[in-house]
Design a protein around this motif. Sequence first.
Motif, mmCIF file in Angstrom:
data_model
loop_
_atom_site.group_PDB
_atom_site.id
_atom_site.type_symbol
_atom_site.label_atom_id
_atom_site.label_comp_id
_atom_site.label_asym_id
_atom_site.label_seq_id
_atom_site.Cartn_x
_atom_site.Cartn_y
_atom_site.Cartn_z
ATOM 1 N N ILE A 145 0.819 -1.120 -0.094
ATOM 2 C CA ILE A 145 -0.031 0.031 -0.042
ATOM 3 C C ILE A 145 0.971 1.353 -0.004
ATOM 4 C CG2 ILE A 145 -1.773 1.259 1.402
ATOM 5 C CD1 ILE A 145 -2.749 -1.327 -0.223
ATOM 6 N N ILE A 184 -5.561 6.464 0.779
ATOM 7 C CA ILE A 184 -4.691 5.484 0.776
ATOM 8 C C ILE A 184 -4.160 5.750 2.080
ATOM 9 C CG2 ILE A 184 -2.826 4.593 -0.307
ATOM 10 C CD1 ILE A 184 -3.609 5.793 -2.915
ATOM 11 N N TRP A 233 -5.694 3.673 4.834
ATOM 12 C CA TRP A 233 -6.047 2.515 4.383
ATOM 13 C C TRP A 233 -6.659 1.461 5.558
ATOM 14 C CZ3 TRP A 233 -4.145 -2.287 6.240
ATOM 15 C CH2 TRP A 233 -4.365 -3.256 5.678
ATOM 16 N N GLN A 245 -10.097 0.557 3.783
ATOM 17 C CA GLN A 245 -10.177 -0.712 3.037
ATOM 18 C C GLN A 245 -11.577 -1.286 3.043
ATOM 19 O OE1 GLN A 245 -8.247 -4.086 5.073
ATOM 20 N NE2 GLN A 245 -7.864 -2.853 6.879
#
Length: 889
Positions: A39, A63, A66, A70
């Motif tokens: 990632i 991101i 995450w 996610q």
Amino acid sequence: MSNPFVRIVEPLDPKEPLKKFFNLSKLEDVRYARLPFSIRILLEAAIRNCDEFLVKKGDVENILNWKVMQHKNVEVPFKPARVILQDFTGVPAVVDFAAMRDAVKKLGGDPEKINPICPADLVIDHSIQVDFNRQSDSLQKNQDLEFERNKERFEFLKWGSRAFKNLRIIPPGSGIIHQVNLEYLARVVMDQDGYYYPDSVVGTDSHTTMIDGLGVLGWGVGGIEAEAVMLGQPISMVLPEVVGYKLVGNPQPLVTSTDIVLTITKHLRQVGVVGKFVEFFGPGVAQLSIADRATIANMCPEYGATAAYFPVDDISIGYLIQTGRDKEKVMCTKSYLEAVGMLRDFKNSSQDPDFTQVVELDLHTVVPCCSGPKRPQDKVAVSDMKKDFETCLGAKQGFKGFQIAPDRHNSIVKFNFEGCDFELAHGSVVIAAITSCTNTSNPSVMLGAGLLAKKAVEAGLTVKPYIKTSLSPGSGVVTYYLRESGVMRYLSQLGFDVVGYGCMTCIGNSGPLPESVVEAITQGDLVAVGVLSGNRNFEGRVHPNTRANYLASPPLVIAYAIAGTIRIDFEKEPLGINASGKKIFLKDVWPTRNEIQAVERQFVIPGMFKEVYQKIETVNKSWNALDAPSDKLYTWNPKSTYIKSPPFFDGLTLALQTPKTIEDAYVLLSFGDSVTTDHISPAGNIARNSPAARYLTSRGLTPREFNSYGSRRGNDAVMARGTFANIRLVNKFIDKQGPQTIHFPSGEILDVFDAAERYKQAGHPLIVLAGKEYGAGSSRDWAAKGPFLLGVKAVLAESYERIHRSNLVGMGVIPLQYLPGEDAGTLGLTGRERYTIIIPEKLKPQMNVQIKLDTGKTFQAIMRFDTDVELTYFHNGGILNYMIRKMAS
């Protein structure tokens, strides 16, 4: 707009102020150190490419966050550093580029805007076939025939390398795409346009994931999606969950990397990792060489993940030096990775990041194994192979069954080959191939095979002459160290001569079997066997006459070739009996790990890699002699049966067309589970009684000149006729295997293409019904382009393989998915109904749509456009139409 993260840019070395990087440690955000390493690469790419247009600050935050995001099905952009293609998928990509230039020009734009922005390498490795084997000149004969068959395709690719910037062609005879990528093309860290950043790659081959073993994040995408990336578009992807796969312990002495990957494949299939990243960690990783890691990463598509990532560690750095990379650049690579927190120490658990979930494998529990007879995830311990095959013989037709009547299990057919009498039975090995980058990139298993061959020859063992044996290395380096270590001559004595540098048997380019062998198999309706060191063994892929195919390590390929049958218990039965009458068992000839490692240390050296790769682009004299035009627009030859301007952009205008409801569609085909891209768009031989064969015959070609479907992917007329042309196709409308269907208006049973043409002439739209994992297998854009040309408007399936769903989207074919808990059976669908699919004016990702049947029944399905970007492509009629309109305007 300028990049909002320019504040964290600094020189890597103060002595070289013009060589900069985005220093992610300067984000001063505690979340960064907890991110999976895979990632972190997505994050760096988003930060570096942030322009508040294609990539926004909100994407970077998603991101970075995450751990929370996610689970939110959030979409993020990713711009890879490179694109890699092989020639089966590369030729249609270059054909599309050439046709797109024509289309842009027709719309009043500048055709030279259609040009790769993202660097691309195309490795020609899928065209060579095993026409000749067991001869000292097999390699030269196969390469000569490759050029004879593919001269026109190769000239076209050479034109492409001249007409398009940023497109490099690696000529035929150089090796297999993923091994060449691993040993030569991969940078690990890019040094481009004044910046250092992580190397990353997407490829038009599903096994692009092999490069994850070196710490380069990569995965396979559809050819259509790759073309958009080459033109500067980011990939739009759902932020993935990351499964941490912890490796502990040490492998047992007789276990190979092949055994480990087949074990992991079965394990991760059971865990369920489709659409997820897998990231390896734990002290066991430090026990694996880069070649071992690459083998495990290579088979990522077989366990269903998007990527199978091994972060860079000191072993990765050592591999770069071993393979002849520039030492100064390698040290710069290490410095960069240390600076951004991307260099891993697998023995240091304090570096372990957060994962979505963690699963564990003790390497000591792995035993020697194979996989088959029809799927790579169906692992069988070598000790159980005989019993398992005999169970499969009588079991119901399916992935683990052939439905052979009990009284025929011991059938024997006698035949004559080259003046000698032999016998074939169920389980007889007729193909034994050391093939595929999965294993030929790994010196330990290749030298293990060589040392086993040496011991077997010295013990007086041989391989029956009718068995089609072959060795197709993934690069010239393999031949180099096999020869230098002295084992090549023993491999040759057992029939494993080098037959070519390419994928060959692994992708179905296994060439013909001896006629007497085929006759014996047909006469006895025998379940003959192929054993290969590959990554795919789907039915009908390896060879039409091998109904059972097993994936095995290179040493086991040789062992089964010597035995001549899969029906052997190596612990109790001898491999063979030598001229002196002595029984020789597998344990007598199997090399120890210490023996293999000693030879590897002595003979696998940097000088070999440098010598092979420094001349890779110029060593092929036949390629050098090819003449190709240098015009920016391609001059299409109407007489060509290889290269043809596709009809995808005919009638394209700048104005968008409003998507319409699909009314009263017929079902072209109805499938069960695990229909692969090999079933949808085969790559192998063109059957003489097929629509494609009739077309080629009408163009004046003889069967000898047909070549394969894979080689003719630059010609839509052949490929449309080859869609659903696999001889092992199982269509629920027909009571036997074969590429046929029912044309419902007439009730006639026709070849699929002929039925589709009848529907098209009458103006009837078509759909396809399918079960789970529709489109599994190889990344194959023609598995979407072909149905599109047949008039298929939508597919309704229980689930999709990731790349194939993306390809359908890219062609404007709607991927529909049954609601959870529903399928054709629960809904009472026969496929004989007519389907109206209501397409509303306002669409949103993964919305439900209504489907009405002519019987009066209605139900809902999920429209699998997963992101807003995919909806944009759909409104444009596909991704390529979108790119043409963008470039023309």
